[in-house]
Every structure is written in structure tokens, then in C-alpha cells.
Write a protein that holds these residues in place. Sequence first.
Motif, PDB file in Angstrom:
ATOM      1  N   ARG A 174      23.199  33.308  56.310  1.00 28.04           N
ATOM      2  CA  ARG A 174      24.322  33.266  57.422  1.00 28.04           C
ATOM      3  C   ARG A 174      23.968  32.647  58.751  1.00 28.04           C
ATOM      4  NH1 ARG A 174      25.299  39.141  56.371  1.00 28.04           N
ATOM      5  NH2 ARG A 174      23.540  39.442  57.820  1.00 28.04           N
ATOM      6  N   SER A 175      22.636  32.521  58.831  1.00 27.65           N
ATOM      7  CA  SER A 175      22.373  31.750  59.878  1.00 27.65           C
ATOM      8  C   SER A 175      22.536  30.189  59.432  1.00 27.65           C
ATOM      9  CB  SER A 175      20.737  32.015  60.336  1.00 27.65           C
ATOM     10  OG  SER A 175      20.142  31.350  61.273  1.00 27.65           O
ATOM     11  N   ILE A 181      12.618  43.039  66.489  1.00 29.74           N
ATOM     12  CA  ILE A 181      13.717  42.663  65.269  1.00 29.74           C
ATOM     13  C   ILE A 181      12.860  42.486  64.038  1.00 29.74           C
ATOM     14  CG2 ILE A 181      15.274  40.857  64.501  1.00 29.74           C
ATOM     15  CD1 ILE A 181      15.871  40.350  67.689  1.00 29.74           C
ATOM     16  N   PRO A 182      13.415  43.227  62.802  1.00 32.07           N
ATOM     17  CA  PRO A 182      12.569  42.990  61.709  1.00 32.07           C
ATOM     18  C   PRO A 182      12.796  41.770  61.199  1.00 32.07           C
ATOM     19  CG  PRO A 182      14.174  44.909  61.903  1.00 32.07           C
ATOM     20  CD  PRO A 182      14.413  44.150  63.025  1.00 32.07           C
ATOM     21  N   GLU A 183      12.059  41.350  60.155  1.00 27.37           N
ATOM     22  CA  GLU A 183      12.131  39.950  59.589  1.00 27.37           C
ATOM     23  C   GLU A 183      13.476  39.931  58.759  1.00 27.37           C
ATOM     24  OE1 GLU A 183       9.667  37.517  56.033  1.00 27.37           O
ATOM     25  OE2 GLU A 183       8.819  39.478  56.779  1.00 27.37           O
ATOM     26  N   MET A 184      13.955  38.624  59.120  1.00 27.71           N
ATOM     27  CA  MET A 184      15.264  38.171  58.597  1.00 27.71           C
ATOM     28  C   MET A 184      15.493  38.207  57.184  1.00 27.71           C
ATOM     29  SD  MET A 184      17.353  34.762  59.489  1.00 27.71           S
ATOM     30  CE  MET A 184      17.537  35.278  61.261  1.00 27.71           C
ATOM     31  N   GLY A 185      16.259  38.958  56.371  1.00 34.39           N
ATOM     32  CA  GLY A 185      16.533  39.166  55.223  1.00 34.39           C
ATOM     33  C   GLY A 185      17.309  37.841  54.554  1.00 34.39           C
ATOM     34  N   LEU A 206      20.502  24.452  50.585  1.00 31.82           N
ATOM     35  CA  LEU A 206      20.083  25.180  51.553  1.00 31.82           C
ATOM     36  C   LEU A 206      20.733  26.777  51.651  1.00 31.82           C
ATOM     37  CD1 LEU A 206      19.462  23.299  54.869  1.00 31.82           C
ATOM     38  CD2 LEU A 206      17.754  24.429  53.438  1.00 31.82           C
ATOM     39  N   HIS A 207      22.194  26.645  51.270  1.00 32.22           N
ATOM     40  CA  HIS A 207      22.880  27.872  51.363  1.00 32.22           C
ATOM     41  C   HIS A 207      23.127  28.613  50.259  1.00 32.22           C
ATOM     42  CE1 HIS A 207      26.594  30.136  52.389  1.00 32.22           C
ATOM     43  NE2 HIS A 207      26.305  30.258  53.505  1.00 32.22           N
ATOM     44  N   ASP A 208      22.454  27.961  49.069  1.00 33.57           N
ATOM     45  CA  ASP A 208      22.582  28.508  47.686  1.00 33.57           C
ATOM     46  C   ASP A 208      21.622  29.639  47.794  1.00 33.57           C
ATOM     47  OD1 ASP A 208      22.872  29.525  45.186  1.00 33.57           O
ATOM     48  OD2 ASP A 208      22.516  27.456  44.292  1.00 33.57           O
ATOM     49  N   GLY A 209      22.040  31.015  47.683  1.00 23.44           N
ATOM     50  CA  GLY A 209      21.311  32.061  47.475  1.00 23.44           C
ATOM     51  C   GLY A 209      20.288  32.228  46.274  1.00 23.44           C
ATOM     52  N   CYS A 226      15.774  28.785  49.745  1.00 24.62           N
ATOM     53  CA  CYS A 226      16.283  29.576  50.836  1.00 24.62           C
ATOM     54  C   CYS A 226      15.072  30.672  51.163  1.00 24.62           C
ATOM     55  CB  CYS A 226      17.549  30.287  50.604  1.00 24.62           C
ATOM     56  SG  CYS A 226      17.513  31.523  48.898  1.00 24.62           S
ATOM     57  N   ARG A 227      14.084  30.915  50.239  1.00 25.75           N
ATOM     58  CA  ARG A 227      12.993  31.583  50.473  1.00 25.75           C
ATOM     59  C   ARG A 227      12.405  31.383  51.601  1.00 25.75           C
ATOM     60  NH1 ARG A 227       9.170  32.039  46.338  1.00 25.75           N
ATOM     61  NH2 ARG A 227       8.254  33.697  47.889  1.00 25.75           N
TER      62      ARG A 227
END
Length: 522
Positions: free
Chosen positions: A313-314, A303-307, A364-367, A372-373
Motif C-alpha cells: 500500500r505504501s 509502531i510495529p514492523e510494516m507487514g 515493486l507492487h507485485d506481492g 517486495c520483501r
Amino acid sequence: MREEMAQREAAELLRGHRKPRSPHGWGLLVALWLLAFYEPVVTEGHLRRKNLEFIFIRFSAWEFAGCDKLWAGLVTTLCHRIRQHFGALPLSVFHVLGSRPRFASGFSQREWILKKGTCLRLWGLLLLLAAGIAILLVALLVPGIKDHHALKVVGSAVASLSGSSLVLGALSILKNFVVSEKKKIERLTNSDRFAGQLGFMSKIREEVEVLVDFLAFMEVFERRRLRVVLEITSLDLCYPEKVAGVFNAMATLLSDANAPFIFLLAVDPSVIVPCLEQTGCMKGLADNGYLYLNRAVSLPFSIPEMGARSRLRSVEAAIQTREDLLYRIIAGNVAKTRGLPPAPGWKEADSEAVAWIHEAFRCLHDGSDVLCRYLPANGASVRRIVNTIPITLRLLLHRSGAAGILSPRAAAAWVVLADRWPCRLSWTLQCLEDSGQSVPAPDSWGKPLWSIFREHAAELSALRQPLAKVLSLDGDPELFQAFLGRDFPFGAGEARELLGVTVNLDHSIRHQMGLLRALEPL
């Protein structure tokens, strides 16, 4: 896979092929009739069929970790789910009367051939039964013949022999209906006397072969290909010998080239490989677990690294599991809107805590937020962070003066720091404690943690060997530098306040580091 099933099904119907059928309702009677009196044939038309059905079976190895034979749990789960999917009656009849499909000779499109031998035997038994009953009735009812005991004996014998054959067949079907394949295998594995015999695995293999033959029969009946997909999870939570047993069971099930099984093996190779190397299955492979995996897995997919989007979404999915927080905030808003008194137990401090928790979750959920990085790509770690933040914030609000120093965003960042880099953070805190900088003094209150870590990094490097397992828990060291040195420059004073409310950091790590630092001068 489900989308692929639907697309292929629609494409087959557009080509004008016959509609698939299932062994339920009226189809059950048709299936039983074909099982009893017809033999399936694999034709060229059947091999050209593109429509298929996936039968998904989930196997969590952790559920069977306590049993002696984990691989037996895999086989029993397979048998149980297939029996549950198709029904107990068709499988029971197949055990007694069914036969594996044979390939057609030439280009014949005839998929069902009458079992002439079975029909002749059945008609012969019925005729003998009818003749025996007729002779017996004549010997019992016709005047003048009642005294002939020989005729009664012949009629009774013929009727009994033919009738008993039919009854035995019915009893065999009833036995397989009551005693499932799962119970048979469990009975074999529970027998210590039988488990040591050479025929043990052959018995298990026979049960699996019956399932394979039954699936081949149902392919012809349902007019589509069947594939059993076994999803194996939680294998990296089991003992090494149990892991090797599951791989052996997979090899046994896949030993037949035409076996309709697909295994989806969801594991962490860094955990599975040492387990395999500790067992005896590595003989001849130079004790290389990666080489064993390469031979056992036919389609590897890492599984590639999560974007960024996947991380958010997680986090959102993990936050939605906190129903207690959602209920409290909704109930508080409703009470304020209607002018009602607060619910029992609803205090101002609790309301403030909920507000802080929601603010931390928003960060946490703010892009656009840099926090979030640093979220981990592992879903379990994300859930652990989401579950820890409310506890940390509530403890923080109960401590006097903490609310004026720290913000919900800073507390959330500290929880992420403790989760991603437990070893490096523990080392920094231990060095801070040993140097006496944890004492609140004006000159040391604002000293950055990153500078403290950098001062003692060489000492940590010298202790790499005794701390190797703890260091393996940490994430990317460069991200750690960016986290503490640039984005979240926590100071010694903030660390002192947060250390008392940090619940997701194993304090035994700091204790071990303190012992190593104390022994080094000696």
C-alpha cells in the motif's frame, strides 16, 4: 478517534439526553447571552456524559524551527486554532465577562446560575445613565431651569460616569476581538526587555489558563466533553535546544490535572534521545534520555514492523504521486487509439522509458515477487525509491548496451539495494575498484558482488569505529546476505554498468572508505 466521537454521540442520543449544540448561528447568540449573564455549573449529569469532541491541531515543529522560541510557536498555534474553531467573539466576551465553571453542591442538575452581581451592576449603570440623561434633558429643555448650571453639571457627571463604564467594557471586548491571544504571546516573545523578567512565563501561563477555562465553559454549553489533540510532528528535524523547549511547553500545558489536552508526539527516539541528552534538561536523570521520555510520555506506542500488505500500500501510494508518468502513458494510448500523431516531445525512446518504468513499478507492487520483501518500512524511504527508479532507468537507456544486459526489475532491485544498505554496497564497490575488477575483463565480469564483500568483510569489521555513523544507515545484515547471495546475485559487470547511473548512493561514502583503505598500509 472520529469514529469514537460518532459512536458516543449516537449512544448519548439513544439514551434520551439532550442534543449537543454549537456556538454558530443561533447558538452564537445563546452562547453570548450565557457568557454575559450566567455562570456555568458542572453537575453530576455533565460528569456522566460519554459523548465528546476532539479538536485536532497539527503542529509541525519544522515550520517554527527558525524562531528562537519553538515552544512559543506551540502555544501560539494552540491559541490560534481554538480561536478559529469557536470564533473570535465568544472568546473575546469570555475574556471580559466569562467565568470558569464551578462544581454543583449536592445532586443539583441546574447547569446555569444567574450572575446576580453582574445583573445588579448592569441595571444600576443603566438606571444611573437614564437618570443622568433625564436630569440633563430637564436642565436643558425645561423653561425656568435652564439657568441652573449645577443641575447640568450633576446630570452630565452621572451620565458620563455610568456611560464610560459601559463603554470601557465594550472597548475591552473589542480589544480582545482585535488583538488575539496569538498576537499577545508573539508580542511578549519579541520583547527582549520583558523576556528576561520573571513574569514572562506567568503571562504565558495566564493566557493558557484563560483557554482552559474557556474550554471548560464550552463543555457545559455544548453538552459534551472537549479534548484538544495536538499532533506534534517533525520534532526530530530541529536543534536539540528547540526539542527540549517543546517538551517544557508540553509539561507547562499538562501541569493542570484537569487540562483538556492530549499530545500525540510522533518522533524517532533514536534521534530525540541524543538531542535531549545534549541539553541541560537531563540534570538529575543521569543524562539518560530514555528515562526522560519514559517520564514525559504516559502512553508509549511503538509502531510495529510494516507487514507485506502495508508495504504494498505504501508503494502504491508513492507511485500514485508520479502524475507525470500516468499522464504520459494515458496521452500516448489516446494518441495511438485515435491514430493521431504523437504529442510534441514524445519520442520512441521516451515511450520505451515509460514502459520500463511501469514494468519496474509493477515488480515493486507485485506481492508474489521477492523484491517486495526488501522494501523499507519507512514511508519516506519508499517514496525515495519510487522517485529514484524513473531517473535510473532513463539514464540506463541512454547508455549504449545497458538495455541488453539489465532488466527493469534488476534496475529496481539495484535502487532498493543502494537505499537499504548504502555502507555495505559502497564498501563492496570500493573493494571492486581497488582490486581492478571494475575493468571489463572476461574472467572478472561475472564475479558475484557477494563473494567480493565476503572476501573483505573482515577488513570492514576492523574499520567499524571510523565508519560507525555510516554503518548505522544500513538495514538488516542478514537480509543483505539474502539479497546479494541468493535473490539478486549481481555480478561485477552489472555493478560496473549500474554504478554510472546510480543517483541514490552517496559517493562521498566510497571516497571516505578509499582513504581509510589507503591509510591502513601506512
